[in-house]
Scaffold this motif. Structure first.
Motif, PDB file in Angstrom:
ATOM      1  N   GLY A  54       0.812  -1.212   0.000  1.00 17.11           N
ATOM      2  CA  GLY A  54       0.000   0.000   0.000  1.00 17.11           C
ATOM      3  C   GLY A  54       0.842   1.257   0.000  1.00 17.11           C
ATOM      4  O   GLY A  54       0.553   2.222  -0.711  1.00 17.11           O
ATOM      5  N   LEU A  55       1.918   1.262   0.810  1.00 15.57           N
ATOM      6  CA  LEU A  55       2.834   2.400   0.810  1.00 15.57           C
ATOM      7  C   LEU A  55       3.533   2.559  -0.533  1.00 15.57           C
ATOM      8  O   LEU A  55       3.689   3.682  -1.035  1.00 15.57           O
ATOM      9  N   PHE A  56       3.940   1.467  -1.125  1.00 17.75           N
ATOM     10  CA  PHE A  56       4.624   1.507  -2.412  1.00 17.75           C
ATOM     11  C   PHE A  56       3.708   2.059  -3.507  1.00 17.75           C
ATOM     12  O   PHE A  56       4.099   2.950  -4.263  1.00 17.75           O
ATOM     13  N   VAL A  57       2.493   1.551  -3.574  1.00 12.28           N
ATOM     14  CA  VAL A  57       1.549   2.028  -4.585  1.00 12.28           C
ATOM     15  C   VAL A  57       1.162   3.488  -4.327  1.00 12.28           C
ATOM     16  O   VAL A  57       1.053   4.287  -5.264  1.00 12.28           O
ATOM     17  N   GLY A  58       0.962   3.853  -3.066  1.00 17.83           N
ATOM     18  CA  GLY A  58       0.662   5.244  -2.740  1.00 17.83           C
ATOM     19  C   GLY A  58       1.782   6.179  -3.153  1.00 17.83           C
ATOM     20  O   GLY A  58       1.538   7.260  -3.700  1.00 17.83           O
ATOM     21  N   PHE A  59       3.036   5.760  -2.942  1.00 14.90           N
ATOM     22  CA  PHE A  59       4.175   6.574  -3.350  1.00 14.90           C
ATOM     23  C   PHE A  59       4.252   6.688  -4.867  1.00 14.90           C
ATOM     24  O   PHE A  59       4.496   7.769  -5.411  1.00 14.90           O
ATOM     25  N   LEU A  60       4.027   5.576  -5.573  1.00 14.38           N
ATOM     26  CA  LEU A  60       4.038   5.622  -7.044  1.00 14.38           C
ATOM     27  C   LEU A  60       2.944   6.535  -7.587  1.00 14.38           C
ATOM     28  O   LEU A  60       3.181   7.300  -8.531  1.00 14.38           O
ATOM     29  N   LEU A  61       1.769   6.468  -6.999  1.00 16.33           N
ATOM     30  CA  LEU A  61       0.680   7.344  -7.439  1.00 16.33           C
ATOM     31  C   LEU A  61       0.984   8.810  -7.124  1.00 16.33           C
ATOM     32  O   LEU A  61       0.636   9.702  -7.900  1.00 16.33           O
ATOM     33  N   PHE A  62       1.636   9.066  -6.006  1.00 23.93           N
ATOM     34  CA  PHE A  62       2.016  10.431  -5.667  1.00 23.93           C
ATOM     35  C   PHE A  62       3.002  10.990  -6.690  1.00 23.93           C
ATOM     36  O   PHE A  62       2.843  12.114  -7.168  1.00 23.93           O
ATOM     37  N   VAL A  63       3.996  10.220  -7.050  1.00 22.61           N
ATOM     38  CA  VAL A  63       4.986  10.672  -8.034  1.00 22.61           C
ATOM     39  C   VAL A  63       4.329  10.874  -9.391  1.00 22.61           C
ATOM     40  O   VAL A  63       4.565  11.884 -10.066  1.00 22.61           O
TER      41      VAL A  63
END
Length: 85
Positions: A54-63
């Protein structure tokens, strides 16, 4: 007959355009933060993907959201009526 059409050198119009641009960038930042947070927390707590995924996907979506929404608008000219906008 008076000429009431706005001029691009009018100080009030320029101040309004700057204020609108700042407001637009703030709204775009809010969209990126809220979208990535909701997606990351949904994956972390509502699916079996787990907290790290979830953190990884959230970070990718943020970028991705920053590149598509925020950076694109910050590099646009202030004048809304220029060619190529």
């Amino acid at each position: 007959m008076s000429n009431d059409s706005p001029s691009s050198t009018d100080p009030n119009l320029v101040a309004h355009e700057r204020t609108y641009k700042v407001f637009n960038i703030i709204v775009r930042w809010c969209m990126v933060v809220l979208g990535s947070t909701i997606a990351g927390l949904s994956l972390a707590f509502a699916t079996p993907a787990g907290f790290v995924a979830g953190l990884f996907v959230g970070f990718l979506l943020f970028v991705a959201g920053y590149i598509v929404l925020v950076r694109h608008e910050e590099h646009q000219p202030l004048d809304l009526w220029t060619e190529g906008r």
